[in-house]
Scaffold this motif. Structure first.
Motif, PDB file in Angstrom:
ATOM      1  N   VAL A 133      -2.991   0.417  -4.003  1.00  0.00           N
ATOM      2  CA  VAL A 133      -2.835  -0.920  -3.420  1.00  0.00           C
ATOM      3  C   VAL A 133      -2.418  -1.876  -4.531  1.00  0.00           C
ATOM      4  CG1 VAL A 133      -3.930  -2.817  -2.180  1.00  0.00           C
ATOM      5  CG2 VAL A 133      -4.577  -0.455  -1.659  1.00  0.00           C
ATOM      6  N   SER A 180      -4.742   6.674  -2.437  1.00  0.00           N
ATOM      7  CA  SER A 180      -3.905   5.515  -2.125  1.00  0.00           C
ATOM      8  C   SER A 180      -3.738   4.628  -3.355  1.00  0.00           C
ATOM      9  CB  SER A 180      -4.512   4.692  -0.981  1.00  0.00           C
ATOM     10  OG  SER A 180      -5.683   4.026  -1.419  1.00  0.00           O
ATOM     11  N   THR A 215       0.829  -1.206   0.000  1.00  0.00           N
ATOM     12  CA  THR A 215       0.000   0.000   0.000  1.00  0.00           C
ATOM     13  C   THR A 215       0.864   1.257   0.000  1.00  0.00           C
ATOM     14  OG1 THR A 215      -1.770  -1.142   1.198  1.00  0.00           O
ATOM     15  CG2 THR A 215      -1.807   1.266   1.230  1.00  0.00           C
TER      16      THR A 215
END
Length: 267
Positions: free
Chosen positions: A163, A161, A140
């Protein structure tokens, strides 16, 4: 016009102004002296209880940020090379892509993952590594704004973000990405709590215990609202990691403590 009377009024006005400035200066001296005494008391208490922490830098006053979820355009999506959509129907605010050719990640070195994110993803250089979860085979990254990390609450709808998903051979096979567009809010920066004040709050809340080591401390931003909120305000928070395991966020405006109930997993 009575110049004598006018002169007297001016003299009186300047005298009042001088007295006010003297009073204001004395209050500043008293406040700084009291703060120095407080800081000295905290450091002495930490030393007595064998609580250690890294060198603490000066604390800048940070403004709150207005963050809005980014709408990925068709042009941005088409710029991604050697990638294809993971699903037929795509969330306009969230990229879900799979790689045509997997990217190998070394067992003890995530440099190739960092290079992949920086070079192959949209605005990838604005993200920084947060965690590597071996159990879930995910890596992440969190977005940085003005060189400050925007920390996120764990979950599948984070705002800002990336991932990465790995297969059993430690190869990146797919990823999800969200991005936030930000701007300074119109209000002026507020006084920001120092690193020592943040540690004192954790100590008073019994989160920082005797014989603990503060292994990392960084000033950034924090959000727990996720991607579903179209627009939100981000306030500066201290990220505090204790004993290389537990971590907390301390609001840099009011020193309220956020306990995410999770552990950073960077193995």
């Amino acid at each position: 016009m009575d110049w004598s009377k006018t002169k007297t009024i001016f003299i009186f006005a300047f005298l009042v102004l001088d007295l006010f400035l003297v009073w204001q200066y004395s209050q500043l001296v008293i406040t700084n002296k009291y703060k120095n005494i407080q800081d000295a008391s905290v450091t002495d208490q930490f030393k007595e209880e064998a609580i250690t922490y890294p060198p603490l830098d000066d604390t800048p006053d940070l403004p709150p940020l207005k963050a809005e979820r980014h709408l990925f355009t068709d042009e941005e999506r088409s710029s991604l090379k050697e990638q294809e959509p993971a699903f037929k129907e795509q969330d306009p605010y969230r990229l879900a892509m799979k790689l045509v050719e997997p990217v190998k990640v070394d067992k003890d070195d995530l440099a190739k993952a960092d290079t992949f994110v920086s070079a192959q993803l949209i605005s990838g250089s604005e993200y920084v590594l947060w965690s590597y979860n071996r159990e879930n085979s995910t890596i992440t990254y969190f977005q940085r704004v003005n060189d400050r990390i925007v920390y996120q609450k764990s979950g599948d709808k984070q705002l800002g973000s990336i991932v990465l998903h790995l297969n059993e051979n430690r190869e990146i096979i797919s990823y999800e990405q969200t991005y936030m567009d930000t701007a300074d809010e119109e209000e002026q920066p507020q006084d920001t709590a120092t690193a020592l004040e943040a540690l004192a709050r954790l100590y008073n809340e019994n989160d920082l215990k005797p014989k603990s080591e503060v292994t990392e401390m960084t000033l950034g931003y924090y959000t727990s609202q996720g991607q579903d909120i179209a627009s939100q305000s981000l306030q500066p928070h201290w990220y505090v990691e204790i004993n290389n395991k537990d971590f907390y966020f301390v609001n840099a405006y009011d020193t309220q403590v956020v306990r995410p109930n999770q552990q950073k997993k960077l193995e």
